[in-house]
Design a protein around this motif. Structure first.
Motif, PDB file in Angstrom:
ATOM      1  N   ILE A  69       0.840  -1.194   0.000  1.00  0.00           N
ATOM      2  CA  ILE A  69       0.000   0.000   0.000  1.00  0.00           C
ATOM      3  C   ILE A  69       0.876   1.245   0.000  1.00  0.00           C
ATOM      4  O   ILE A  69       1.706   1.444   0.893  1.00  0.00           O
ATOM      5  CB  ILE A  69      -0.946   0.017   1.214  1.00  0.00           C
ATOM      6  CG1 ILE A  69      -1.878  -1.203   1.169  1.00  0.00           C
ATOM      7  CG2 ILE A  69      -1.767   1.308   1.243  1.00  0.00           C
ATOM      8  CD1 ILE A  69      -2.703  -1.404   2.413  1.00  0.00           C
ATOM      9  N   ARG A  70       0.687   2.065  -1.024  1.00  0.00           N
ATOM     10  CA  ARG A  70       1.418   3.341  -1.123  1.00  0.00           C
ATOM     11  C   ARG A  70       0.683   4.401  -0.321  1.00  0.00           C
ATOM     12  O   ARG A  70      -0.521   4.603  -0.485  1.00  0.00           O
ATOM     13  CB  ARG A  70       1.533   3.746  -2.595  1.00  0.00           C
ATOM     14  CG  ARG A  70       2.272   5.053  -2.843  1.00  0.00           C
ATOM     15  CD  ARG A  70       2.446   5.270  -4.340  1.00  0.00           C
ATOM     16  NE  ARG A  70       3.138   6.511  -4.652  1.00  0.00           N
ATOM     17  CZ  ARG A  70       2.579   7.563  -5.244  1.00  0.00           C
ATOM     18  NH1 ARG A  70       1.272   7.525  -5.595  1.00  0.00           N
ATOM     19  NH2 ARG A  70       3.278   8.645  -5.509  1.00  0.00           N
ATOM     20  N   GLY A 130      -1.291  -7.027   7.201  1.00  0.00           N
ATOM     21  CA  GLY A 130      -0.390  -7.942   6.515  1.00  0.00           C
ATOM     22  C   GLY A 130       0.193  -7.424   5.230  1.00  0.00           C
ATOM     23  O   GLY A 130       0.784  -8.194   4.454  1.00  0.00           O
ATOM     24  N   ALA A 131       0.068  -6.118   4.973  1.00  0.00           N
ATOM     25  CA  ALA A 131       0.583  -5.539   3.734  1.00  0.00           C
ATOM     26  C   ALA A 131       1.895  -4.808   3.988  1.00  0.00           C
ATOM     27  O   ALA A 131       2.213  -4.411   5.106  1.00  0.00           O
ATOM     28  CB  ALA A 131      -0.435  -4.585   3.124  1.00  0.00           C
ATOM     29  N   GLN A 132       2.636  -4.604   2.916  1.00  0.00           N
ATOM     30  CA  GLN A 132       3.894  -3.872   2.963  1.00  0.00           C
ATOM     31  C   GLN A 132       3.618  -2.379   2.777  1.00  0.00           C
ATOM     32  O   GLN A 132       2.816  -1.985   1.935  1.00  0.00           O
ATOM     33  CB  GLN A 132       4.808  -4.390   1.840  1.00  0.00           C
ATOM     34  CG  GLN A 132       6.132  -3.710   1.737  1.00  0.00           C
ATOM     35  CD  GLN A 132       6.990  -4.251   0.605  1.00  0.00           C
ATOM     36  OE1 GLN A 132       8.085  -3.773   0.353  1.00  0.00           O
ATOM     37  NE2 GLN A 132       6.487  -5.252  -0.109  1.00  0.00           N
ATOM     38  N   VAL A 133       4.280  -1.552   3.578  1.00  0.00           N
ATOM     39  CA  VAL A 133       4.137  -0.105   3.453  1.00  0.00           C
ATOM     40  C   VAL A 133       5.091   0.408   2.381  1.00  0.00           C
ATOM     41  O   VAL A 133       6.278   0.076   2.373  1.00  0.00           O
ATOM     42  CB  VAL A 133       4.444   0.597   4.786  1.00  0.00           C
ATOM     43  CG1 VAL A 133       4.380   2.119   4.617  1.00  0.00           C
ATOM     44  CG2 VAL A 133       3.475   0.137   5.872  1.00  0.00           C
ATOM     45  N   TYR A 134       4.561   1.228   1.487  1.00  0.00           N
ATOM     46  CA  TYR A 134       5.355   1.918   0.461  1.00  0.00           C
ATOM     47  C   TYR A 134       5.196   3.396   0.779  1.00  0.00           C
ATOM     48  O   TYR A 134       4.165   3.995   0.482  1.00  0.00           O
ATOM     49  CB  TYR A 134       4.801   1.560  -0.911  1.00  0.00           C
ATOM     50  CG  TYR A 134       5.556   2.060  -2.118  1.00  0.00           C
ATOM     51  CD1 TYR A 134       6.260   1.167  -2.919  1.00  0.00           C
ATOM     52  CD2 TYR A 134       5.524   3.396  -2.500  1.00  0.00           C
ATOM     53  CE1 TYR A 134       6.916   1.599  -4.067  1.00  0.00           C
ATOM     54  CE2 TYR A 134       6.178   3.836  -3.632  1.00  0.00           C
ATOM     55  CZ  TYR A 134       6.879   2.937  -4.410  1.00  0.00           C
ATOM     56  OH  TYR A 134       7.517   3.358  -5.549  1.00  0.00           O
ATOM     57  N   TYR A 135       6.211   3.974   1.428  1.00  0.00           N
ATOM     58  CA  TYR A 135       6.064   5.305   2.022  1.00  0.00           C
ATOM     59  C   TYR A 135       6.428   6.405   1.033  1.00  0.00           C
ATOM     60  O   TYR A 135       7.560   6.519   0.616  1.00  0.00           O
ATOM     61  CB  TYR A 135       6.924   5.432   3.278  1.00  0.00           C
ATOM     62  CG  TYR A 135       6.398   6.488   4.225  1.00  0.00           C
ATOM     63  CD1 TYR A 135       6.492   7.837   3.891  1.00  0.00           C
ATOM     64  CD2 TYR A 135       5.790   6.153   5.418  1.00  0.00           C
ATOM     65  CE1 TYR A 135       5.992   8.818   4.716  1.00  0.00           C
ATOM     66  CE2 TYR A 135       5.287   7.126   6.262  1.00  0.00           C
ATOM     67  CZ  TYR A 135       5.389   8.458   5.905  1.00  0.00           C
ATOM     68  OH  TYR A 135       4.887   9.434   6.736  1.00  0.00           O
ATOM     69  N   ARG A 136       5.422   7.218   0.704  1.00  0.00           N
ATOM     70  CA  ARG A 136       5.651   8.388  -0.143  1.00  0.00           C
ATOM     71  C   ARG A 136       5.951   9.588   0.756  1.00  0.00           C
ATOM     72  O   ARG A 136       5.093  10.043   1.497  1.00  0.00           O
ATOM     73  CB  ARG A 136       4.437   8.656  -1.031  1.00  0.00           C
ATOM     74  CG  ARG A 136       4.693   9.686  -2.128  1.00  0.00           C
ATOM     75  CD  ARG A 136       4.458  11.119  -1.708  1.00  0.00           C
ATOM     76  NE  ARG A 136       3.050  11.349  -1.427  1.00  0.00           N
ATOM     77  CZ  ARG A 136       2.616  11.886  -0.297  1.00  0.00           C
ATOM     78  NH1 ARG A 136       3.438  12.221   0.672  1.00  0.00           N
ATOM     79  NH2 ARG A 136       1.312  12.081  -0.103  1.00  0.00           N
ATOM     80  N   PHE A 195       8.082   2.340  15.998  1.00  0.00           N
ATOM     81  CA  PHE A 195       7.817   0.950  15.655  1.00  0.00           C
ATOM     82  C   PHE A 195       9.052   0.321  14.999  1.00  0.00           C
ATOM     83  O   PHE A 195      10.046   1.002  14.735  1.00  0.00           O
ATOM     84  CB  PHE A 195       6.620   0.864  14.710  1.00  0.00           C
ATOM     85  CG  PHE A 195       5.406   1.571  15.212  1.00  0.00           C
ATOM     86  CD1 PHE A 195       4.471   0.896  15.985  1.00  0.00           C
ATOM     87  CD2 PHE A 195       5.186   2.917  14.927  1.00  0.00           C
ATOM     88  CE1 PHE A 195       3.340   1.547  16.459  1.00  0.00           C
ATOM     89  CE2 PHE A 195       4.067   3.576  15.392  1.00  0.00           C
ATOM     90  CZ  PHE A 195       3.139   2.892  16.167  1.00  0.00           C
ATOM     91  N   HIS A 196       8.926  -0.956  14.703  1.00  0.00           N
ATOM     92  CA  HIS A 196       9.972  -1.687  13.984  1.00  0.00           C
ATOM     93  C   HIS A 196       9.315  -2.412  12.801  1.00  0.00           C
ATOM     94  O   HIS A 196       9.226  -3.628  12.749  1.00  0.00           O
ATOM     95  CB  HIS A 196      10.688  -2.672  14.914  1.00  0.00           C
ATOM     96  CG  HIS A 196      11.460  -1.999  16.008  1.00  0.00           C
ATOM     97  ND1 HIS A 196      10.864  -1.573  17.176  1.00  0.00           N
ATOM     98  CD2 HIS A 196      12.778  -1.652  16.086  1.00  0.00           C
ATOM     99  CE1 HIS A 196      11.787  -1.008  17.942  1.00  0.00           C
ATOM    100  NE2 HIS A 196      12.953  -1.039  17.304  1.00  0.00           N
ATOM    101  N   PHE A 197       8.826  -1.613  11.850  1.00  0.00           N
ATOM    102  CA  PHE A 197       8.017  -2.133  10.753  1.00  0.00           C
ATOM    103  C   PHE A 197       8.844  -2.553   9.533  1.00  0.00           C
ATOM    104  O   PHE A 197       8.300  -3.124   8.599  1.00  0.00           O
ATOM    105  CB  PHE A 197       6.986  -1.095  10.330  1.00  0.00           C
ATOM    106  CG  PHE A 197       5.846  -0.918  11.301  1.00  0.00           C
ATOM    107  CD1 PHE A 197       5.467  -1.950  12.146  1.00  0.00           C
ATOM    108  CD2 PHE A 197       5.155   0.284  11.358  1.00  0.00           C
ATOM    109  CE1 PHE A 197       4.403  -1.795  13.027  1.00  0.00           C
ATOM    110  CE2 PHE A 197       4.095   0.450  12.238  1.00  0.00           C
ATOM    111  CZ  PHE A 197       3.719  -0.587  13.083  1.00  0.00           C
ATOM    112  N   ASN A 198      10.116  -2.228   9.511  1.00  0.00           N
ATOM    113  CA  ASN A 198      10.974  -2.619   8.388  1.00  0.00           C
ATOM    114  C   ASN A 198      10.380  -2.165   7.051  1.00  0.00           C
ATOM    115  O   ASN A 198      10.292  -2.927   6.089  1.00  0.00           O
ATOM    116  CB  ASN A 198      11.208  -4.137   8.381  1.00  0.00           C
ATOM    117  CG  ASN A 198      12.283  -4.555   7.392  1.00  0.00           C
ATOM    118  OD1 ASN A 198      13.219  -3.798   7.127  1.00  0.00           O
ATOM    119  ND2 ASN A 198      12.153  -5.739   6.830  1.00  0.00           N
TER     120      ASN A 198
END
Length: 499
Positions: free
Chosen positions: A73-74, A127-133, A171-174
């Motif tokens: 998710i962006r 359960g999704a990966q963060v795509y940080y803008r 946090f430690h979200f990697n």
């Protein structure tokens, strides 16, 4: 077997038998070689926004996202939360992370993480990966450059520290992907009459300088993180924010782990345009020595229109078939895909009450292919709307085939988002003609279970079906043949399982 399933099976067998009668035309011959693995099926299940909205009345789509298999998710267009510095008439937009640029960027008390934490934690918990803008929501607030590039870069570094190393009660979200800005190349004449200001308020070279400082700051914190830019609007468009940024990074030894771009197909309705743009970007990256840089299409859609009567409207089967075809075409061409958007209403996957639009069912079907990640050799597909993707599970117990059938209906009106005359290198493809696309005549060879028995199930998305089970039967041996109508726009998932 239930009565309903028995009836479906009988009807399907009867229909299949009828389909093999002489005189039936317009069937596409498809071949799948279940013994020939040609690659790995890549997840392209990313979206922009969600599952939690930034506004008080936003619907929680966590359950829906899990169901359709959203896994990236962006964080763009949250209108405050996850944005770094946005000000409107000199006042901070509610929810931004750094609301007072006069404060010390090294001090925890200068940051307001609460609204952003809610959004980011909602992604991770789902359960999704963060795509940080990193940057600002599109067309929102004052279109001015950050006044202190070094400070802005330092703030970005501390945001990464907060989410990956626990800084400031974090946090430690990697989080791996960090993208700077969104559509800095948009100009006022692209959307005349709109209230949106341009997303970048200065010369392109200034953006390159900011990217350099942010990339260096992020890498100084953790060199393993992937840093890129710039969410380019109209990725096919030759401009200084595309060639110029990539060349600047090459000339100045600036890290560029990925280049991101957008494409909305309202001016061609052609899903293969996404492949054409991806090849252009790939060539520019490779030419400049970035052979290992990833190629990200992190905003795309058939249309930016939400008009309910438009065939391209976001609830239509045409929109869903376009999405399915595009997802198949982008396999092996882009590294990351993020559809715009995953949300409810507007350009999203769902209606405002959380119910599924047709394209949500398409994403769910596409996501199921990840359970059979060994990509198989396929014949019979084309580049004008008839797309096929097949996979085999690691234990060779399952083979799945996704068939998407879409006809390009190019709009007669002007493009909804356009470039200056002469700067649009992707001309609409001419002379498109459709033959043998009213259904499929499928043959699967070299099934991995040899002489063993297997079951077959078919699930369809069409104007009347929502990934419904439309037929099931069984077979034996290493070859299977099936013929069925599938008039466009429609999508079908065929699942073969060893007994």
């Amino acid at each position: 077997m239930t009565t309903r399933k028995l009836a479906a099976t009988v009807a399907w067998v009867a229909m299949s038998a009828a389909m093999t009668t002489p005189g039936l035309t317009q069937m596409r011959k498809i071949g799948v070689d279940a013994g020939s693995v040609v690659g790995t099926i890549r997840s392209l299940q990313g979206v922009n926004l969600g599952p939690l909205g930034s506004r008080p009345n936003s619907i929680d789509l966590s359950k829906q996202y899990k169901d359709i298999g959203v896994d990236l998710i962006r964080t763009h267009d949250n209108h405050g939360p996850t944005d770094i510095d946005m000000f409107e008439k000199a006042k901070p937009v509610p929810g931004i992370i750094f609301p007072n640029m006069d404060l010390d960027a090294d001090k925890e008390e200068s940051y307001v993480f609460g609204p952003s934490d809610r959004i980011i934690k909602g992604i991770v918990d789902n359960g999704a990966q963060v795509y940080y803008r990193l940057g600002r929501t599109f067309g929102w607030a004052d279109p001015t450059m950050p006044y202190d590039f070094d400070k802005f870069a330092n703030i970005c570094k501390h945001v990464a520290m907060h989410y990956n190393s626990g800084w400031a009660n974090g946090f430690h979200f990697n989080i791996r992907y960090w993208e700077l800005w969104n559509e800095p190349n948009v100009m006022p004449d692209w959307t005349p009459g709109e209230r949106f200001p341009v997303p970048w308020g200065g010369p392109a070279i200034q953006f390159f300088h900011l990217y350099e400082k942010v990339a260096q700051a992020i890498k100084s914190y953790d060199p393993k993180l992937k840093m890129g830019a710039c969410g380019l609007a109209e990725g096919q468009r030759e401009n200084v924010f595309r060639e110029g940024l990539i060349e600047y990074c090459a000339d100045h030894n600036v890290p560029l782990d990925f280049f991101s771009w957008h494409h909305y197909s309202g001016d061609s309705s052609d899903p293969y345009d996404l492949v054409r743009v991806a090849h252009i970007v790939r060539d520019i990256l490779d030419t400049n020595g970035f052979q290992n840089a990833e190629n990200h299409c992190n905003e795309w859609n058939l249309s930016v229109s939400s008009t309910p009567t438009d065939p391209q409207n976001q609830s239509s089967m045409e929109s869903a078939a376009f999405a399915a075809t595009a997802l198949i075409y982008m396999q092996g061409v882009v590294d990351v895909s993020a559809y715009y958007a995953g949300t409810a209403g507007g350009m999203g996957m769902f209606e405002r009450d959380g119910s599924y639009r047709k394209k949500a069912y398409v994403f769910k079907a596409n996501g199921k292919l990840l359970a059979t990640p060994q990509r198989l050799a396929v014949s019979g597909a084309d580049t004008i709307g008839f797309a096929v993707l097949a996979g085999r599970s690691a234990d060779s117990a399952t083979v799945q085939i996704l068939v998407a059938n879409y006809e390009i209906q190019q709009p007669t009106g002007p493009p909804q988002q356009t470039a200056a005359p002469g700067s649009h290198p992707l001309a609409r493809r001419k002379g498109i003609r459709y033959d043998n696309n009213r259904g499929y005549d499928l043959t699967v060879n070299n099934l991995p279970w040899g002489a063993g028995e297997f079951t077959v199930q078919r699930y369809r998305v069409s104007k009347t079906e929502n990934l419904d089970l439309v037929g099931e039967t069984s077979g034996r041996g290493g070859t299977f043949a099936l013929t069925n109508p599938l008039p466009p726009p429609a999508v079908e998932l065929i699942v073969l399982r060893r007994k």
